[in-house]
Motif scaffolding. Structure first.
Motif, mmCIF file in Angstrom:
data_model
loop_
_atom_site.group_PDB
_atom_site.id
_atom_site.type_symbol
_atom_site.label_atom_id
_atom_site.label_comp_id
_atom_site.label_asym_id
_atom_site.label_seq_id
_atom_site.Cartn_x
_atom_site.Cartn_y
_atom_site.Cartn_z
ATOM 1 N N ILE A 1 0.893 -1.169 0.000
ATOM 2 C CA ILE A 1 0.000 0.000 0.000
ATOM 3 C C ILE A 1 0.925 1.211 0.000
ATOM 4 O O ILE A 1 1.855 1.293 0.811
ATOM 5 C CB ILE A 1 -0.902 0.028 1.248
ATOM 6 C CG1 ILE A 1 -1.818 -1.195 1.256
ATOM 7 C CG2 ILE A 1 -1.718 1.316 1.287
ATOM 8 C CD1 ILE A 1 -2.695 -1.312 2.491
ATOM 9 N N TYR A 2 0.674 2.141 -0.918
ATOM 10 C CA TYR A 2 1.519 3.337 -0.985
ATOM 11 C C TYR A 2 0.625 4.576 -0.884
ATOM 12 O O TYR A 2 -0.316 4.746 -1.677
ATOM 13 C CB TYR A 2 2.313 3.358 -2.299
ATOM 14 C CG TYR A 2 3.106 4.637 -2.471
ATOM 15 C CD1 TYR A 2 4.374 4.774 -1.906
ATOM 16 C CD2 TYR A 2 2.560 5.726 -3.159
ATOM 17 C CE1 TYR A 2 5.077 5.966 -2.029
ATOM 18 C CE2 TYR A 2 3.264 6.915 -3.287
ATOM 19 C CZ TYR A 2 4.515 7.030 -2.719
ATOM 20 O OH TYR A 2 5.212 8.212 -2.838
ATOM 21 N N ILE A 3 0.914 5.434 0.088
ATOM 22 C CA ILE A 3 0.083 6.639 0.263
ATOM 23 C C ILE A 3 0.743 7.813 -0.460
ATOM 24 O O ILE A 3 1.879 8.200 -0.144
ATOM 25 C CB ILE A 3 -0.117 6.923 1.766
ATOM 26 C CG1 ILE A 3 -0.852 5.716 2.374
ATOM 27 C CG2 ILE A 3 -0.927 8.201 1.982
ATOM 28 C CD1 ILE A 3 -0.808 5.623 3.854
ATOM 29 N N CYS A 4 0.060 8.352 -1.424
ATOM 30 C CA CYS A 4 0.652 9.389 -2.283
ATOM 31 C C CYS A 4 0.732 10.725 -1.554
ATOM 32 O O CYS A 4 -0.236 11.151 -0.915
ATOM 33 C CB CYS A 4 -0.188 9.575 -3.544
ATOM 34 S SG CYS A 4 -0.331 8.076 -4.510
ATOM 35 N N ASP A 5 1.886 11.405 -1.718
ATOM 36 C CA ASP A 5 2.016 12.744 -1.108
ATOM 37 C C ASP A 5 1.891 13.852 -2.152
ATOM 38 O O ASP A 5 1.857 15.030 -1.825
ATOM 39 C CB ASP A 5 3.325 12.867 -0.317
ATOM 40 C CG ASP A 5 4.573 12.730 -1.203
ATOM 41 O OD1 ASP A 5 4.453 12.862 -2.442
ATOM 42 O OD2 ASP A 5 5.670 12.486 -0.660
ATOM 43 N N GLY A 6 1.842 13.471 -3.423
ATOM 44 C CA GLY A 6 1.621 14.459 -4.490
ATOM 45 C C GLY A 6 2.869 15.255 -4.859
ATOM 46 O O GLY A 6 2.776 16.220 -5.625
ATOM 47 N N SER A 7 4.044 14.856 -4.346
ATOM 48 C CA SER A 7 5.261 15.644 -4.601
ATOM 49 C C SER A 7 5.833 15.373 -5.994
ATOM 50 O O SER A 7 5.510 14.370 -6.644
ATOM 51 C CB SER A 7 6.319 15.316 -3.552
ATOM 52 O OG SER A 7 6.714 13.963 -3.707
ATOM 53 N N GLU A 8 6.724 16.251 -6.415
ATOM 54 C CA GLU A 8 7.407 16.093 -7.705
ATOM 55 C C GLU A 8 8.359 14.889 -7.662
ATOM 56 O O GLU A 8 8.519 14.179 -8.658
ATOM 57 C CB GLU A 8 8.190 17.366 -8.061
ATOM 58 C CG GLU A 8 7.303 18.529 -8.466
ATOM 59 C CD GLU A 8 6.369 18.223 -9.635
ATOM 60 O OE1 GLU A 8 6.855 17.820 -10.699
ATOM 61 O OE2 GLU A 8 5.147 18.371 -9.465
ATOM 62 N N GLU A 9 8.949 14.664 -6.487
ATOM 63 C CA GLU A 9 9.865 13.522 -6.341
ATOM 64 C C GLU A 9 9.093 12.224 -6.551
ATOM 65 O O GLU A 9 9.547 11.296 -7.225
ATOM 66 C CB GLU A 9 10.522 13.492 -4.936
ATOM 67 C CG GLU A 9 11.429 14.663 -4.615
ATOM 68 C CD GLU A 9 10.661 15.958 -4.327
ATOM 69 O OE1 GLU A 9 9.505 15.892 -3.878
ATOM 70 O OE2 GLU A 9 11.229 17.045 -4.561
ATOM 71 N N GLU A 10 7.923 12.171 -5.948
ATOM 72 C CA GLU A 10 7.074 10.983 -6.071
ATOM 73 C C GLU A 10 6.700 10.746 -7.543
ATOM 74 O O GLU A 10 6.770 9.631 -8.044
ATOM 75 C CB GLU A 10 5.820 11.202 -5.232
ATOM 76 C CG GLU A 10 4.756 10.140 -5.385
ATOM 77 C CD GLU A 10 3.540 10.495 -4.537
ATOM 78 O OE1 GLU A 10 3.566 10.239 -3.324
ATOM 79 O OE2 GLU A 10 2.569 11.059 -5.087
ATOM 80 N N LYS A 11 6.356 11.851 -8.216
ATOM 81 C CA LYS A 11 5.984 11.757 -9.633
ATOM 82 C C LYS A 11 7.149 11.151 -10.428
ATOM 83 O O LYS A 11 6.951 10.229 -11.237
ATOM 84 C CB LYS A 11 5.647 13.162 -10.145
ATOM 85 C CG LYS A 11 5.282 13.213 -11.594
ATOM 86 C CD LYS A 11 5.015 14.641 -12.041
ATOM 87 C CE LYS A 11 5.055 14.726 -13.541
ATOM 88 N NZ LYS A 11 5.408 16.026 -14.040
ATOM 89 N N ALA A 12 8.361 11.656 -10.171
ATOM 90 C CA ALA A 12 9.530 11.173 -10.909
ATOM 91 C C ALA A 12 9.744 9.677 -10.660
ATOM 92 O O ALA A 12 10.030 8.910 -11.595
ATOM 93 C CB ALA A 12 10.761 11.975 -10.506
ATOM 94 N N LEU A 13 9.584 9.259 -9.400
ATOM 95 C CA LEU A 13 9.782 7.844 -9.065
ATOM 96 C C LEU A 13 8.740 6.957 -9.765
ATOM 97 O O LEU A 13 9.077 5.903 -10.307
ATOM 98 C CB LEU A 13 9.666 7.650 -7.550
ATOM 99 C CG LEU A 13 10.924 7.962 -6.755
ATOM 100 C CD1 LEU A 13 10.643 7.879 -5.261
ATOM 101 C CD2 LEU A 13 12.038 6.968 -7.129
ATOM 102 N N LEU A 14 7.497 7.413 -9.719
ATOM 103 C CA LEU A 14 6.426 6.615 -10.332
ATOM 104 C C LEU A 14 6.600 6.525 -11.844
ATOM 105 O O LEU A 14 6.369 5.477 -12.453
ATOM 106 C CB LEU A 14 5.056 7.205 -9.985
ATOM 107 C CG LEU A 14 4.646 7.084 -8.512
ATOM 108 C CD1 LEU A 14 3.311 7.762 -8.258
ATOM 109 C CD2 LEU A 14 4.564 5.617 -8.096
ATOM 110 N N GLU A 15 7.008 7.640 -12.438
ATOM 111 C CA GLU A 15 7.233 7.625 -13.889
ATOM 112 C C GLU A 15 8.321 6.622 -14.238
ATOM 113 O O GLU A 15 8.185 5.832 -15.167
ATOM 114 C CB GLU A 15 7.633 9.020 -14.377
ATOM 115 C CG GLU A 15 6.453 9.944 -14.549
ATOM 116 C CD GLU A 15 6.838 11.345 -15.030
ATOM 117 O OE1 GLU A 15 5.921 12.119 -15.311
ATOM 118 O OE2 GLU A 15 8.049 11.656 -15.098
ATOM 119 N N LYS A 16 9.382 6.666 -13.453
ATOM 120 C CA LYS A 16 10.508 5.765 -13.708
ATOM 121 C C LYS A 16 10.046 4.307 -13.682
ATOM 122 O O LYS A 16 10.410 3.502 -14.538
ATOM 123 C CB LYS A 16 11.567 5.997 -12.620
ATOM 124 C CG LYS A 16 12.971 5.932 -13.131
ATOM 125 C CD LYS A 16 13.911 6.508 -12.127
ATOM 126 C CE LYS A 16 15.235 5.804 -12.198
ATOM 127 N NZ LYS A 16 16.059 6.090 -11.038
#
Ligand code: OXD
Ligand code: MN
Length: 596
Positions: free
Chosen positions: A27-42
């Motif tokens: 389970i992953y709780i999203c924080d909406g950050s740019e870092e998170e976006k980059a990780l998910l895209e990767k």
């Protein structure tokens, strides 16, 4: 953050319940950050869920393909699940909630094994605004997380606010499952403030804040809480003195809603110095404020627009919006890592990969001899609305914008004139209730066939349509100064079938009349169906159109309306007993005015 850190008891229990059902590995709780976006895209680049586009030419842009059987909203698989069937009304598919939970529960069971369940906290509307509603979407799709980050205010701040206020939230559960169309279900439980969507990966079915929450569930909430959730763009037209008239407008699909929301004033009107401010291109939430007038917000934060047909001529502002940080879905992928679509900008590429990933060349035909398109007809872009050059500076205003005019529109080759104004709010509700559009190639079915689509809400109203009209009438009665209501038709044709009106930016000439009417600056000509402009009140400067053609565009032909009234009547009868007497009354009065 982990599940154990969530302080909101109801939220924690619900996530646990869904995770017990779907069995995700994480389970992953999203924080909406740019870092998170980059990780998910990767991660999505690794699995192929996303393809990175040419970052030099299209910074921040990514590409996604849906399954071939999953390219549009599936209205026949979309249900309103209320205890009482009557609540859903005759225009919606209905399922008993118990049966719906059981059926979909069996599909969700264990469906996230080997996958991560993302917890997506989102706010429809500015966080903390009295208009706004919070949702939590649980999804096993990174594509959904990244789209929700664009389309909504998403992440940590939303969760913090929800916990701080121990607030209510819409429980949205989405699972890709096997993307099996035979087990696809889009279920709305307005009585439980919940949405379940399974076996789809297409935006309109899975970005649950959009059509599912912001229209179907919200319309139900609005009826209970005295506000309105509408399928409307919101735009401001600023005159040279700096005064801005805000307009909300509802059109069925393929009528140029996104284009109108961000139009660029035409050459001939440039000297007048109008400016257009885009507030929203798809959804409006409207409330009566303490001043007795109607105010609106755009609950969304991004645009999920149709790509084909969008180009620098039809919508230069949309083209500028999607230059960066955009997710492209089902368009043509070019070999240089950029994208293209039919009726887009630039020359037709000599090759590429079509929306299904197959090598593509222009002119290729399928086994039936039909041209294979590079982009799917319903291919999309998801882009932050803040990137639109005409974006309002009121996007974050908690009170939204005051609405002076509501416009309804449709695509009608005949019958409806270019513009007319309703005589009253109640008459305007009748005009909206009888809205209709002719099918185009963009829709399945016979071309030219008329589809009734009241207030463009037929697929999106979360309860009975007759009760929805009653709600409109009630809201009008509560307002000290309700907006004026208009109907427009950009698509009337002449005898040869050519459009009479040039459309696009030139539509501002009609909006100018609408604005002037709202400010009591101009007269009108009374007809049986409503007030129409006097010819001299439409500014035709530098427009290559004869007075005669303008006259044709504005004409009201009794013989067309005889047929129209019959067709309206048939539709109203289908809605059934809940149809308000006021609408029938307006129908009767129109008949009388036409001398039928
Ligand atoms: C949309 C629609 O995608 O109305 O906005 O279908
Ligand atoms: Mn829409």
């Amino acid at each position: 953050m982990e599940l154990k850190d969530i302080k909101h008891k109801k939220l924690k229990a619900w996530i646990k319940e869904c995770s017990d059902l779907c069995n995700p590995d994480n389970i992953y709780i999203c924080d909406g950050s740019e870092e998170e976006k980059a990780l998910l895209e990767k991660e999505a680049f690794k699995t192929g869920e996303l393809i990175e586009l040419n970052q030099k030419k299209m910074p921040g842009c990514v590409y996604h393909r849906t399954a071939a059987n999953d390219v549009a909203r599936t209205e026949h698989l979309t249900f309103i699940c209320t205890k009482n069937k009557k609540e859903a009304g005759s225009c919606n598919n209905w399922m008993n909630p118990k049966e719906a939970y059981k059926k979909a529960g069996a599909i969700f069971k264990g469906s996230m094994r080997g996958r991560t369940m993302y917890v997506i906290p989102f706010s429809m509307g500015p966080i903390g605004s009295p208009f706004s509603k919070t949702g939590i979407e649980l999804s096993d799709s990174i594509y959904v997380v990244l789209n929700m980050k664009i389309m909504t205010r998403m992440g940590k701040t939303v969760l913090e606010k929800l916990e701080e206020t121990n607030g209510e939230f819409t429980k949205c559960l989405h699972g890709k499952a096997e993307l099996d169309i035979s087990k696809r279900m889009i279920l709305h439980f307005p009585e439980d403030n919940a949405i379940w969507s399974v076996n789809s990966g297409y935006g309109g079915n899975v970005l649950l804040g959009k059509k599912c929450l912001a229209l179907r569930i919200a319309s139900y909430m609005g009826k209970k809480e005295d506000w309105m959730a509408e399928h409307m763009l919101i735009m401001g037209v600023e005159d040279p003195s700096g005064y801005i008239v805000y307009i909300a407008a509802a059109f069925p699909s393929a009528c140029g809603k996104t284009n109108l929301a961000m139009l660029i004033p035409p050459k001939g009107l440039k000297h007048k110095g109008y400016r257009i401010w885009t507030v929203g291109d798809d959804i409006a939430w409207m409330k009566i404020d303490s001043d007795g007038t109607l105010w609106a917000i755009n609950p969304e934060y991004g645009m999920f627009g149709v790509a084909p047909g969008t180009n620098s001529k039809t919508n230069p502002n949309a083209m500028a919006t999607i230059r960066k940080n955009t997710i492209f879905t089902n368009v043509l992928l070019k070999k240089d890592g950029t994208v293209w679509w039919e009726d887009g900008d630039g020359s037709v590429p000599k090759d590429g990969f079509d929306w299904m990933g197959r090598p593509w060349k222009p002119g290729m035909k399928d086994e039936l001899g039909k041209i294979i398109k590079g982009a799917h007809e319903n291919s999309r872009f998801t882009a932050p609305i803040s990137q639109c050059p005409s974006i309002t500076n009121r996007l974050e205003h908690h009170h939204g914008v005051p609405i002076s005019a509501i416009i309804f529109g449709g695509r009608r080759a005949k019958v409806a004139p270019l513009v007319y104004e309703a005589f009253s709010w109640q008459h305007g509700v009748f005009v909206g209730a009888s809205m209709a559009s002719e099918r185009t190639f963009a829709q399945v079915g016979k071309q030219g066939e008329l589809r009734r689509d009241p207030m463009a809400m037929l697929p999106f109203c979360g309860y009975d349509m007759g009760d929805y009209f009653k709600h409109w009438i009630k809201m009008g009665r509560k307002m000290a100064k309700p907006p004026k209501i208009f109907h427009v038709n950009w698509f009337r044709t002449d005898k040869k079938g050519d459009f009479l009106w040039p459309g696009f930016g030139e539509n501002l000439r009609v909006l100018e009349w609408v604005m002037d009417r709202c400010r009591y600056r101009v007269g009108a000509k009374k007809t049986a169906i409503g007030n129409i402009p006097k010819l001299e009140n439409i500014d035709m400067t530098e427009l290559d159109m004869s007075k005669k053609n303008l006259e044709h565009a504005l004409a009201v032909h009794k013989k067309d309306w005889i047929y129209e009234l019959k067709s309206q009547e048939e539709f109203f009868k289908k809605i059934g007993k809940s149809m308000p007497k006021e609408i029938w009354q307006e129908h009767k009065e129109l008949k009388k005015r036409l001398g039928i």
